[in-house]
Motif scaffolding. Structure first.
Motif, PDB file in Angstrom:
ATOM      1  N   ILE A 191       1.030  83.815  -6.782  1.00 26.85           N
ATOM      2  CA  ILE A 191       0.488  84.556  -5.641  1.00 26.85           C
ATOM      3  C   ILE A 191      -0.672  85.440  -6.073  1.00 26.85           C
ATOM      4  O   ILE A 191      -1.640  85.630  -5.321  1.00 26.85           O
ATOM      5  CB  ILE A 191       1.607  85.378  -4.968  1.00 26.85           C
ATOM      6  CG1 ILE A 191       2.589  84.435  -4.258  1.00 26.85           C
ATOM      7  CG2 ILE A 191       1.042  86.382  -3.968  1.00 26.85           C
ATOM      8  CD1 ILE A 191       3.849  85.109  -3.737  1.00 26.85           C
ATOM      9  N   ASP A 196      -0.256  80.746  -1.689  1.00 24.78           N
ATOM     10  CA  ASP A 196       0.290  81.344  -0.474  1.00 24.78           C
ATOM     11  C   ASP A 196       1.805  81.227  -0.388  1.00 24.78           C
ATOM     12  O   ASP A 196       2.474  82.125   0.113  1.00 24.78           O
ATOM     13  CB  ASP A 196      -0.354  80.681   0.745  1.00 24.78           C
ATOM     14  CG  ASP A 196      -1.870  80.824   0.728  1.00 24.78           C
ATOM     15  OD1 ASP A 196      -2.351  81.948   0.928  1.00 24.78           O
ATOM     16  OD2 ASP A 196      -2.554  79.811   0.473  1.00 24.78           O
ATOM     17  N   SER A 220       4.144  84.580   0.398  1.00 22.91           N
ATOM     18  CA  SER A 220       3.277  85.681  -0.028  1.00 22.91           C
ATOM     19  C   SER A 220       2.975  86.640   1.115  1.00 22.91           C
ATOM     20  O   SER A 220       2.706  87.825   0.898  1.00 22.91           O
ATOM     21  CB  SER A 220       1.962  85.137  -0.582  1.00 22.91           C
ATOM     22  OG  SER A 220       1.150  84.618   0.473  1.00 22.91           O
ATOM     23  N   ASN A 222       0.322  86.395   2.789  1.00 20.90           N
ATOM     24  CA  ASN A 222      -1.133  86.595   2.741  1.00 20.90           C
ATOM     25  C   ASN A 222      -1.922  85.637   3.617  1.00 20.90           C
ATOM     26  O   ASN A 222      -3.076  85.931   3.956  1.00 20.90           O
ATOM     27  CB  ASN A 222      -1.637  86.462   1.300  1.00 20.90           C
ATOM     28  CG  ASN A 222      -1.109  87.559   0.401  1.00 20.90           C
ATOM     29  OD1 ASN A 222      -0.803  88.664   0.857  1.00 20.90           O
ATOM     30  ND2 ASN A 222      -0.981  87.267  -0.892  1.00 20.90           N
ATOM     31  N   ASP A 224      -3.403  83.721   6.734  1.00 22.74           N
ATOM     32  CA  ASP A 224      -3.643  83.967   8.159  1.00 22.74           C
ATOM     33  C   ASP A 224      -3.454  82.657   8.912  1.00 22.74           C
ATOM     34  O   ASP A 224      -4.345  81.813   8.935  1.00 22.74           O
ATOM     35  CB  ASP A 224      -5.055  84.515   8.366  1.00 22.74           C
ATOM     36  CG  ASP A 224      -5.368  84.791   9.834  1.00 22.74           C
ATOM     37  OD1 ASP A 224      -4.451  84.689  10.676  1.00 22.74           O
ATOM     38  OD2 ASP A 224      -6.534  85.105  10.139  1.00 22.74           O
ATOM     39  N   LYS A 251       3.128  88.745   9.411  1.00 20.14           N
ATOM     40  CA  LYS A 251       2.945  88.188   8.077  1.00 20.14           C
ATOM     41  C   LYS A 251       4.166  87.413   7.572  1.00 20.14           C
ATOM     42  O   LYS A 251       4.051  86.596   6.665  1.00 20.14           O
ATOM     43  CB  LYS A 251       2.600  89.304   7.086  1.00 20.14           C
ATOM     44  CG  LYS A 251       1.224  89.921   7.306  1.00 20.14           C
ATOM     45  CD  LYS A 251       0.915  90.945   6.236  1.00 20.14           C
ATOM     46  CE  LYS A 251      -0.502  91.501   6.398  1.00 20.14           C
ATOM     47  NZ  LYS A 251      -0.831  92.478   5.331  1.00 20.14           N
TER      48      LYS A 251
END
Length: 420
Positions: A191, A196, A220, A222, A224, A251
């Motif tokens: 990560i 991801d 993670s 992270n 989108d 998230k």
């Protein structure tokens, strides 16, 4: 906290007069005060426990520990590493979708990607881990949902350029999923280099004692998901009250969807007792990984010096093709070595059958030294072309260095080399 401390303390903090050791909650069910309370949990399962096919307190403690070790926001344990890999893909791919994977991966994963998923109209597009960026970009299709690779390939021991593959995946608005089984979070945290999602076969170094099969998926948090084409996460899920995971869980959308949808339907959740045993392995993981690496570099150098060894793959050796990448991404090259003895398949089998200390077994990353002939076992189902692509030759031996005294391991190797 540092990893050594996390291995002991993350995931479970006992309160006043509670057990010091993670307790085994050996129960399938949880009791509620009213029918209304039960219904409320089905509407919002993250608020409490429903059933141990979804979650269990003992397993959750281990999930939290592994997520912390990997710098993720959440994790979900599975009943095997194969289950973790499968669910990590199905969490993003529908029939008619494709994904990209490096060729240098575990043989069972090659079979899963090449044949089983193909039956469900999910296409895997293989690329060489050393392919240049233009070749990898060219492999993408409009329906490509992710990129998959292994930090340290089993058994080719190639080291993946994590940052390169993360950059390429993100340029196409898809996540990078990394199998980091051989590295463990002690040697590499993918990560931190742009991965991801991370998956592990916890059966290997994390457990360490060959006690039970298991796997885990770490998110993670992270990526989108709104940046790409992921309707399963960004649009209402009709199978779960029309919930839109990104809207409700932000998230954590990926890992929550994996639990609420896929774990609900596939039920590949580990038992509380298995998680308890896994936690015992995790508590010594940092110490064991250090010793594995120390023993393995001695073994690798010893094998390399033998005139009966044709070639050796171990990224801890300075002249290894992947030494530079190992120095960049790894805190040690792990305890697995791949080498070829002169004389091909028959010589490899003779060497293995002459070992007395090392076990000839279908396992790797054990506290005990073990050995395997991949072409005859883990990669037996692959074609000759697939064997070459996976970095497996007929004479290759996978040698998993254990925690025995290094002098005894070397003596056993010399005994087998003498027999050739």
């Amino acid at each position: 906290m540092k990893d050594e401390t996390k291995c002991l303390h993350s995931g479970y903090t006992p309160k006043n007069a509670e057990p010091r050791v993670v307790p085994i909650v050996q129960s399938t069910t949880y009791v509620y005060d009213s029918t209304e309370a039960v219904g409320a949990v089905f509407d919002e399962p993250t608020h409490s426990l429903i059933y141990s096919r979804f979650a269990n307190p003992t397993v959750m403690a281990v999930e939290n520990k592994i997520a912390d070790l990997e710098s993720g926001i959440g994790a979900m344990c599975t009943s095997s590493g194969q289950a973790a890999t499968l669910l990590s893909i199905l969490n993003l791919c529908n029939a008619g979708d494709s994904f990209i994977s490096t060729s240098q991966i575990y043989g069972g994963t090659v079979n899963l990607f090449s044949y089983t998923l193909k039956k469900y109209d999910i296409e895997c597009i293989f690329v060489d881990c050393d392919a240049d960026e233009s070749q990898i970009h060219a492999a993408f299709k409009p329906n490509t949902k992710l990129v998959f690779g292994e930090t340290l390939a089993n058994p080719a021991l190639t080291v993946l350029d994590l940052e390169k593959f993360a950059k390429i995946a993100h340029a196409h608005n898809v996540p990078l999923i990394i199998d980091s089984t051989f590295a463990t979070p002690v040697l590499c945290k993918p990560i931190e280099y742009g991965a991801d999602i991370v998956v592990h076969s916890t059966s290997k170094y994390m457990d360490g004692h060959a006690l039970q099969v298991g796997g885990v998926i770490i998110d993670s948090g992270n990526f989108d998901w709104s940046s790409g084409d992921f309707p399963m996460i960004t649009t209402p899920d009709e199978s779960y009250h029309g919930i839109t995971y990104t809207d409700v869980y932000g998230k954590s959308a990926y890992i929550i969807k994996a639990r609420m949808q896929l774990m609900r339907d596939f039920g590949v959740y580990p038992s509380a007792h298995s998680a308890f045993l896994l936690n015992l392995g995790l508590e010594t993981l940092a110490l064991r990984m250090q010793r594995y690496c120390e023993n393995a570099i001695v073994v690798a150098k010893h094998l390399k010096a033998s005139d009966k060894v044709e070639s050796i793959c171990y990224p801890g050796l300075e002249d290894d093709k992947y030494y530079a990448l190992a120095q960049k991404y790894l805190k040690g090259a792990s305890g697995v070595i791949s080498f070829v003895v002169k004389g091909g398949k028959s010589a490899a089998i003779k060497f293995m059958d002459s070992l007395e200390l090392a076990s000839n077994q279908v396992h790797v990353a054990d506290i005990r030294t073990c050995v395997l002939h991949p072409a005859s076992a883990t990669h037996r189902q692959l074609t000759d072309e697939q064997l070459v692509a996976a970095g497996v030759s007929p004479g290759m031996i996978r040698f998993s260095v254990g925690l025995e005294h290094i002098d005894d391991i070397i003596a056993d190797i010399d005994l087998a080399l003498k027999a050739l």
